[in-house]
Design an enzyme around this catalytic site. Structure first.
Site, PDB file in Angstrom:
ATOM      1  N   SER A  31       8.263   2.405  -8.812  1.00 29.82           N
ATOM      2  CA  SER A  31       8.043   1.363  -9.819  1.00 29.82           C
ATOM      3  C   SER A  31       6.574   1.322 -10.216  1.00 29.82           C
ATOM      4  O   SER A  31       5.707   1.291  -9.360  1.00 29.82           O
ATOM      5  CB  SER A  31       8.389  -0.020  -9.252  1.00 29.82           C
ATOM      6  N   HIS A  62      16.895   2.269 -17.034  1.00 28.42           N
ATOM      7  CA  HIS A  62      16.392   3.114 -15.957  1.00 28.42           C
ATOM      8  C   HIS A  62      16.187   4.521 -16.466  1.00 28.42           C
ATOM      9  O   HIS A  62      17.129   5.147 -16.947  1.00 28.42           O
ATOM     10  CB  HIS A  62      17.407   3.163 -14.799  1.00 28.42           C
ATOM     11  N   HIS A  84      18.664   4.503  -5.538  1.00 29.12           N
ATOM     12  CA  HIS A  84      18.564   3.539  -4.430  1.00 29.12           C
ATOM     13  C   HIS A  84      19.962   3.249  -3.884  1.00 29.12           C
ATOM     14  O   HIS A  84      20.919   3.133  -4.646  1.00 29.12           O
ATOM     15  CB  HIS A  84      17.955   2.220  -4.912  1.00 29.12           C
ATOM     16  N   TYR A  86      20.904   0.414  -2.851  1.00 29.32           N
ATOM     17  CA  TYR A  86      21.375  -0.890  -3.344  1.00 29.32           C
ATOM     18  C   TYR A  86      22.053  -0.802  -4.706  1.00 29.32           C
ATOM     19  O   TYR A  86      22.748  -1.714  -5.122  1.00 29.32           O
ATOM     20  CB  TYR A  86      20.240  -1.930  -3.371  1.00 29.32           C
ATOM     21  N   GLU A  87      21.863   0.304  -5.415  1.00 26.17           N
ATOM     22  CA  GLU A  87      22.539   0.472  -6.708  1.00 26.17           C
ATOM     23  C   GLU A  87      24.003   0.848  -6.529  1.00 26.17           C
ATOM     24  O   GLU A  87      24.768   0.855  -7.493  1.00 26.17           O
ATOM     25  CB  GLU A  87      21.860   1.575  -7.524  1.00 26.17           C
ATOM     26  N   ALA A 114       6.956   0.851  -4.591  1.00 31.55           N
ATOM     27  CA  ALA A 114       6.409  -0.502  -4.529  1.00 31.55           C
ATOM     28  C   ALA A 114       6.959  -1.119  -3.254  1.00 31.55           C
ATOM     29  O   ALA A 114       8.109  -0.872  -2.895  1.00 31.55           O
ATOM     30  CB  ALA A 114       6.852  -1.308  -5.740  1.00 31.55           C
ATOM     31  N   MET A 212      12.616  -0.839  -0.231  1.00 30.68           N
ATOM     32  CA  MET A 212      14.037  -0.497  -0.387  1.00 30.68           C
ATOM     33  C   MET A 212      14.269   0.949  -0.814  1.00 30.68           C
ATOM     34  O   MET A 212      15.317   1.268  -1.389  1.00 30.68           O
ATOM     35  CB  MET A 212      14.673  -1.429  -1.430  1.00 30.68           C
ATOM     36  N   SER A 213      13.309   1.804  -0.558  1.00 30.23           N
ATOM     37  CA  SER A 213      13.492   3.205  -0.967  1.00 30.23           C
ATOM     38  C   SER A 213      12.826   4.117   0.062  1.00 30.23           C
ATOM     39  O   SER A 213      12.562   3.710   1.187  1.00 30.23           O
ATOM     40  CB  SER A 213      12.868   3.433  -2.349  1.00 30.23           C
ATOM     41  N   ASN A 236       3.275  -7.283  -3.460  1.00 26.00           N
ATOM     42  CA  ASN A 236       3.386  -8.726  -3.148  1.00 26.00           C
ATOM     43  C   ASN A 236       3.280  -8.916  -1.646  1.00 26.00           C
ATOM     44  O   ASN A 236       3.605  -8.003  -0.887  1.00 26.00           O
ATOM     45  CB  ASN A 236       4.754  -9.255  -3.623  1.00 26.00           C
ATOM     46  N   HIS A 248      10.975 -10.274  -8.887  1.00 26.51           N
ATOM     47  CA  HIS A 248      10.731  -8.911  -9.351  1.00 26.51           C
ATOM     48  C   HIS A 248       9.576  -8.862 -10.356  1.00 26.51           C
ATOM     49  O   HIS A 248       8.851  -7.869 -10.444  1.00 26.51           O
ATOM     50  CB  HIS A 248      12.023  -8.348  -9.960  1.00 26.51           C
TER      51      HIS A 248
HETATM   52  N1  HPA Z   1      10.501  -6.340  -0.086  1.00 27.37           N
HETATM   53  C1  HPA Z   1      11.228  -5.217  -0.278  1.00 27.37           C
HETATM   54  N2  HPA Z   1      11.004  -4.381  -1.260  1.00 27.37           N
HETATM   55  C2  HPA Z   1       9.980  -4.640  -2.077  1.00 27.37           C
HETATM   56  C3  HPA Z   1       9.180  -5.778  -1.934  1.00 27.37           C
HETATM   57  C4  HPA Z   1       9.460  -6.675  -0.876  1.00 27.37           C
HETATM   58  O1  HPA Z   1       8.783  -7.706  -0.680  1.00 27.37           O
HETATM   59  N3  HPA Z   1       8.245  -5.732  -2.925  1.00 27.37           N
HETATM   60  C5  HPA Z   1       8.483  -4.595  -3.627  1.00 27.37           C
HETATM   61  N4  HPA Z   1       9.526  -3.935  -3.120  1.00 27.37           N
END
Ligand code: HPA
Length: 274
Positions: A31, A62, A84, A86-87, A114, A212-213, A236, A248
């Site tokens: 990302s 995407h 991913h 989760y997709e 990210a 998550m990747s 974050n 997000h």
């Molecule tokens: N958690 C999981 N995946 C993420 C986060 C998070 O805080 N920020 C960006 N991807």
């Protein structure tokens, strides 16, 4: 058709389209980093949907394509858009491109993403070199029949994150004056962000970042013998560290804010990673 037969067809297709030139590094753009692919010289793009057996994302907006070209004298292949879990993809599907790169004999893999920052001494916007990872999620991209042509059934995971590549990445960051943290990335499947208790648990377990990747891809890369490097943009502070709720939007905004230095760092690493 066996996995290896499919991989060979995908690989032959990409090679034919890209003129059979040897690629030095495959880069998975996370990302916020997608634009880096636009900086390649003499670039050629191949949509995932055109590559035989490649998974194709159905999420609107995407990007799903390979961009192959030259970046500062290196021949690179960028994935603009990754798969991913989760997709809804299986973990096997998530790592299919990595296994294609292995069959293409690309020896180096650069994973970017990210991630949420678990280490309370760091800040949102920091960049982190991945020194190791934790995955407690119950799944492996290599569950099922082993493709012996790629790698052995049981394999070592003590040097997934190449020490020499990390040293070279640190030197690159130093040279261009970018602060690069180094730490442990913990994988969560998502798509929900973690709970504050999960983040406290992650910290106790030794994680500095959560995301998550990347980890399924790194496992497949390790199996197939690719030298792997990973950098997280800590977009974050992870859940519960700050009062405000995660969203997000914050991930995207921080990604946008540090995009220029992240790109500069990736370029310098690509240029110097031998
Ligand atoms: N958690 C999981 N995946 C993420 C986060 C998070 O805080 N920020 C960006 N991807």
């Amino acid at each position: 058709m066996t996995l290896i037969e499919k991989l060979k067809e995908s690989s032959a297709f990409i090679r034919n389209r890209s003129g059979n030139e040897k690629t030095d590094i495959a880069i998975v753009l996370g990302s916020g980093l997608g634009d880096l692919a636009n900086e390649l010289e003499d670039a050629l793009t191949i949509d995932y949907k055109d590559i035989p057996h490649f998974p194709v994302s159905t999420v609107p907006g995407h990007k799903g394509r390979l961009v192959i070209g030259n970046l500062d004298g290196r021949r690179v292949l960028c994935m603009q858009g990754r798969f991913h879990f989760y997709e809804g993809w299986s973990m096997q599907e998530c790592v299919y491109p990595i296994q294609v790169f292995s069959v293409m004999e690309i020896g180096k893999l650069f994973l970017t993403n990210a991630a949420g920052c678990v280490n309370t001494t760091w800040h949102a916007g920091d960049l982190m070199l991945i020194s190791d990872h934790i995955k407690l999620a119950l799944e492996s991209p290599l569950r099922g029949t082993n493709a012996e042509e790629l790698g052995p059934r049981f394999f070592d995971m003590s040097s997934v994150w190449s020490a020499s590549a990390r040293a070279s990445a640190m030197a690159a960051a130093d040279k261009i004056g970018i602060c690069l943290r180094e730490g442990v990335y913990m994988y969560f499947t998502g798509p929900q962000f973690e709970t504050p208790a999960e983040i406290r648990a992650a910290r106790v377990l030794g994680a500095d970042a959560v995301g998550m990747s990347t980890v399924p891809e790194a496992i497949a890369a390790s199996h197939a013998g690719l030298e792997t490097l990973g950098i997280s943009c800590l977009t974050n502070m992870a859940a519960g560290i700050q009062k405000q709720k995660l969203n997000h939007q914050e991930v995207l905004e921080t990604g946008e804010r540090v995009k220029a230095s992240f790109s500069a760092l990736v370029r310098e690493i690509v240029r110097t990673w031998k």
